[in-house]
Design an enzyme around this catalytic site. Structure first.
Site: not given
Ligand code: GLU
Length: 503
Positions: A262-263
């Site tokens: 994920s970011k």
């Protein structure tokens, strides 16, 4: 005749393209090019609420940067366009109506509030509300009413959606090129909305219609679309169209721990998850990764060549890529390894290729590059690049070619600069002054001769000399540095070291 290979990358322009999305694009590209086929970019922008301005341009720029241009897409002339779904809207209603006519779909007049009520009531009993075969006959849709009633309600302007009428008691046989056979019980599926009350198709309808009209032969996409496959297969059946072949790519997993990348992982560990920077998020391009690096590490995320080879050019990837060698299980993202790739590609580049970026770097450090010849700069890069993984690291490795040391590595000074060192450096100066042909080899032989005739050890001279010239005990071959910065500069540096390191 075998069908032409045509694949598409079909992102929704809802924000910057995640590195996983770029991997999907790459696998499509490699597959198509390996088969002499077409790589198509289709922008799936029917969800106006999630549309983000600039996202399409970002996607196009990312593909260009990576070196995987599309053959057909927005702006290219072709019989299959347009390639933005928002420019194809007129098509979809007609296809939805076809399904109504053939009994594969129905109008549903249920208001969102009424569906919310059903959902809430189910939730209160610990259940999930599914709109499908088991309750559709009791809900507010055209299955229950005569065609006259339905026509009247529509003519009166009552809002409706069109839902797919999922068959009952069927086993849907799916075949995925990566996952093999999958069987789904049709009773577990819901009657998905194909066409919304705002006159827009949903992803499912638009995607299938376009894949058919654009003659897509293979759908290669992320694993998150696997749950939609049964519906998609049924839609092809309902239209009487031949379905493309499907391949669902494994997820990209976090560098450590469980779950998909994920970011947040990037922010926590300091690596980009986007190809190009976007607002305040880092991009691989801006962080100094080469497109070759990103291409290479993305290709190996979930695919393996079946050999030990790790470095692949684009052409080699096209030749080697094969869906059979794509794994089913998630691929772990390895930022360290990505840096290793960058190191490899930096070493492979010619000095001439690195020079423009190096000069830019020097400018950011306020070096007036016009004072140095190209040959000088090229020599510097050639001498120090071995230790660099990124162009930006070249500054740390080479600043002393441009500016004399202002500080000296304290630990090294303590160990190497003795009370008698200043005199010894005076001796070195005299040797240097007398070197006629001031090149690395002659300097080296003169200094070495001086060392042996004075009865000192190599280290007693070389370590302080390096400190004086570089400021630290680092850098390439000292005599090469001395040759490059020149006699005058070297003598000055020795003088300032003697001055500044006075005990
Ligand atoms: N628009 C979908 C996406 O954003 C496309 C999925 C597919 O390739 O079918 O990923």
């Amino acid at each position: 005749m075998e069908k032409r290979t045509r694949v598409r990358f079909a992102p929704s322009p809802t924000g910057p393209l995640h590195i996983g999305g770029l991997r999907t694009a790459l696998f499509n590209y490699l597959f198509a090019k390996g088969k002499g086929g077409d790589f198509i970019l289709r922008i799936e922008d029917t969800d106006q609420n999630r549309y983000v301005p600039g996202a399409e341009e970002y996607i196009v720029e990312s593909l260009e940067w990576l070196g995987i241009p599309f053959d057909e897409g927005p702006g290219t002339p072709s019989e299959y366009g347009p390639y933005r779904q928002s420019e194809r809207l007129a098509l979809y209603a007609e296809f939805a109506e076809k399904l109504i006519a053939s009994g594969w779909a129905y109008y549903a007049f249920d208001r969102p509030e009424s569906l919310d009520k059903h959902r809430a009531a189910h939730e209160a009993n610990g259940k999930t509300f599914i709109y499908n075969w088991h309750n559709r006959e009791k809900l507010n849709n055209s299955i229950r009413f005569s065609s006259e009633t339905v026509a009247k309600r529509i003519a009166a302007g009552e809002p409706y959606v069109i839902r797919f009428k999922c068959p009952v008691n069927e086993t849907i046989e799916l075949n995925d090129l990566i996952r093999g056979q999958i069987r789904i019980d049709s009773n577990t599926l819901d009657d998905k909305v194909l066409f919304k009350s705002d006159g827009m198709p949903t992803y499912h309808l638009a995607n299938i219609v376009d894949d058919h009209l654009m003659q897509i032969s293979h759908v290669i996409r992320g694993e998150e679309w696997l749950p939609s496959l049964a519906l998609h297969k049924l839609l092809y059946q309902a239209f009487g169209w031949e379905a493309p072949q499907f391949a669902h790519l494994p997820l990209i997993m976090k560098p450590v721990g469980k779950g998909k990348l994920s970011k947040r992982d990037g922010e926590k560990l300091g690596f980009p998850v986007f190809p190009l920077s976007w607002k305040d998020s880092l991009g691989y391009r801006e962080e100094g990764y080469f497109p070759e690096t990103v291409l290479n590490f993305l290709a190996l995320l979930g695919w393996n060549p079946g050999t030990e080879q790790e470095l692949f050019s684009k052409e080699e990837l096209i030749a080697a890529f094969d869906l059979q060698r794509v794994n089913k299980s998630g691929a772990r993202f390895d930022p360290e390894k990505n840096n290793w790739y960058n190191h490899q590609y930096l070493q492979k580049k010619s000095v001439a290729e690195l020079l423009p970026a190096y000069k830019k770097l020097l400018h950011t450090h306020r070096v007036d590059t016009t004072l140095f010849t190209e040959a000088f700069l090229a020599k510097v890069v050639g001498m120090v690049r071995e230790r660099a993984s990124f162009v930006k690291e070249l500054w740390q490795l080479s600043h002393y070619f441009f500016t004399a040391p202002k500080k000296y590595d304290e630990k090294a000074v303590k160990k190497q600069w003795k009370p008698e060192t200043a005199d010894r450096m005076e001796g070195v100066k005299q040797v240097l002054v007398s070197v006629q042909d001031f090149n690395s080899a002659s300097i080296e032989s003169e200094i070495k001769e001086h060392i042996s005739s004075s009865g000192l050890s190599f280290g007693q001279i070389m370590a302080p000399l390096r400190l004086a010239v570089v400021g630290a005990l680092q850098g390439p071959h000292l005599f090469d540095i001395i040759e490059l910065i020149g006699k005058e500069q070297t003598l000055q540096r020795i003088d300032s070291a003697i001055e500044q390191l006075k005990l």
